[in-house]
Motif scaffolding. Structure first.
Motif, PDB file in Angstrom:
ATOM      1  N   GLN A  11      14.981-127.661 -73.298  1.00  0.00           N
ATOM      2  CA  GLN A  11      15.062-128.774 -72.499  1.00  0.00           C
ATOM      3  C   GLN A  11      14.385-128.973 -71.318  1.00  0.00           C
ATOM      4  N   TYR A  12      13.923-130.125 -70.993  1.00  0.00           N
ATOM      5  CA  TYR A  12      13.376-130.310 -69.584  1.00  0.00           C
ATOM      6  C   TYR A  12      14.015-131.787 -68.935  1.00  0.00           C
ATOM      7  N   GLY A  13      14.898-131.520 -67.975  1.00  0.00           N
ATOM      8  CA  GLY A  13      15.503-132.590 -67.497  1.00  0.00           C
ATOM      9  C   GLY A  13      16.322-133.289 -68.295  1.00  0.00           C
ATOM     10  N   PRO A  14      16.236-134.671 -68.665  1.00  0.00           N
ATOM     11  CA  PRO A  14      17.235-135.397 -69.581  1.00  0.00           C
ATOM     12  C   PRO A  14      16.763-135.711 -71.000  1.00  0.00           C
ATOM     13  N   PHE A  15      15.695-134.613 -71.214  1.00  0.00           N
ATOM     14  CA  PHE A  15      15.275-134.525 -72.886  1.00  0.00           C
ATOM     15  C   PHE A  15      15.455-133.201 -73.396  1.00  0.00           C
ATOM     16  N   ARG A  65      16.940-141.320 -80.346  1.00  0.00           N
ATOM     17  CA  ARG A  65      15.424-141.105 -79.853  1.00  0.00           C
ATOM     18  C   ARG A  65      15.149-141.675 -78.614  1.00  0.00           C
ATOM     19  N   GLY A  66      16.206-142.235 -78.052  1.00  0.00           N
ATOM     20  CA  GLY A  66      15.758-142.433 -76.592  1.00  0.00           C
ATOM     21  C   GLY A  66      16.698-143.925 -76.023  1.00  0.00           C
ATOM     22  N   GLN A 125       6.887-133.034 -74.571  1.00  0.00           N
ATOM     23  CA  GLN A 125       5.814-133.833 -74.042  1.00  0.00           C
ATOM     24  C   GLN A 125       5.603-135.221 -74.634  1.00  0.00           C
ATOM     25  N   GLN A 126       6.087-135.363 -75.993  1.00  0.00           N
ATOM     26  CA  GLN A 126       5.882-136.663 -76.512  1.00  0.00           C
ATOM     27  C   GLN A 126       7.256-137.642 -75.925  1.00  0.00           C
TER      28      GLN A 126
END
Length: 281
Positions: A256-260, A100-101, A269-270
């Motif tokens: 994927q967007y960068g590190p997510f 989750r991060g 976006q979340q």
């Protein structure tokens, strides 16, 4: 094994930089993510010039996948927002589940000498993308190994090879991650499920795979097909070292967007919203 997979295509890595300017070669790039599902990225880094690596990878976030860092030479200090800390040294592996991060840093612990290794990104199934972060350091001495009758030395980072169980297992993606050291002229065979995607990356010497020669710093994507039950890799007249990597495709959307890395743009976006709000710390 009766039918070995041939090479479908040979890939040259793309020179780039990441973190605070660390020079590396991106071998598995974003346009190959669907073909090599569940793998998202493979970076190879190696230099004896401190300016190429000394700044390392300061604090940065991840969500939705796992990172596997394998050090061939050098020392890297890991710290993350989940309270984990570890020193990755020669021959060691760092396996981190971002889930989750998590926000982490990877900083070289040397001012001279060779820094060399690989970072592999492994996707998480959709139902695990928001799992709790997890981290484990494996010293070189903790990684399972085997030696074949031909003198081939194999480090089993994940999965199973010739009855030896690797350091890490994952039900959802069933990763196989082998570091294979072949003496000159020696060969190595590995069973592979027909439905798994697989590739070979050569980082020393050259090998032959079903009639295709793979030189150093090249990745060979192995052909899929129900008629194939494994792969055979043979060194030439010089010793060779290769990574053999395979896994069960998730067949899920990859955004994927960068590190997510998530399954929908809304989830991306979340992730950004949570990062900006400090909810990954």
């Amino acid at each position: 094994m009766s039918s070995f997979r041939p090479i479908q295509s040979v890939v040259n890595g793309v020179p780039t930089s990441d973190g605070a300017g660390v020079k590396l070669t991106r071998v598995l790039t974003q346009h190959l993510q669907r073909r090599l599902d569940p793998y998202l990225m493979l970076d190879a880094f190696g230099s004896d010039q401190p300016d190429d690596y000394i700044a390392g990878f300061p604090d940065h976030p991840h969500r939705g996948f796992e990172t596997i860092t394998y050090m061939i030479a050098g020392r890297m200090l890991h710290r993350d927002s989940a309270g984990h800390e570890g020193l990755l040294e020669n021959g060691g592996v760092q396996w981190m589940t971002a889930g989750r991060g998590v926000i982490h840093s990877e900083i070289p612990q040397q001012e001279e000498g060779v820094m060399e290794g690989f970072q592999l990104w492994l996707n998480l199934p959709s139902h695990d993308k928001l799992c709790a972060p997890w981290y484990r350091d494996f010293k070189a001495s903790e990684l399972p190994r085997l030696t074949t009758p031909e003198g081939v030395s194999v480090t089993v980072i994940a999965g199973e090879s010739h009855g030896v169980i690797g350091a890490v297992q994952r039900d959802g993606t069933q990763p196989l991650y082998l570091d294979v050291h072949l003496p000159a002229g020696a060969s190595f065979e590995q069973a592979l499920p027909a439905e798994h995607n697989a590739f070979v990356y050569v980082y020393r010497g050259a090998v032959d795979v079903a009639g295709t020669t793979l030189p150093a710093q090249r990745m060979g994507i192995l052909q899929n097909g129900p008629e194939f039950d494994g792969v055979r890799v043979q060194a030439g007249d010089q010793p060779a070292r290769v990574l053999l990597i395979a896994g069960q495709p998730l067949n899920e959307p990859i955004v994927q967007y960068g590190p997510f890395v998530m399954n929908t743009p809304e989830q991306i976006q979340q992730a950004f919203n949570d990062y900006r709000a400090g909810r990954l710390a």
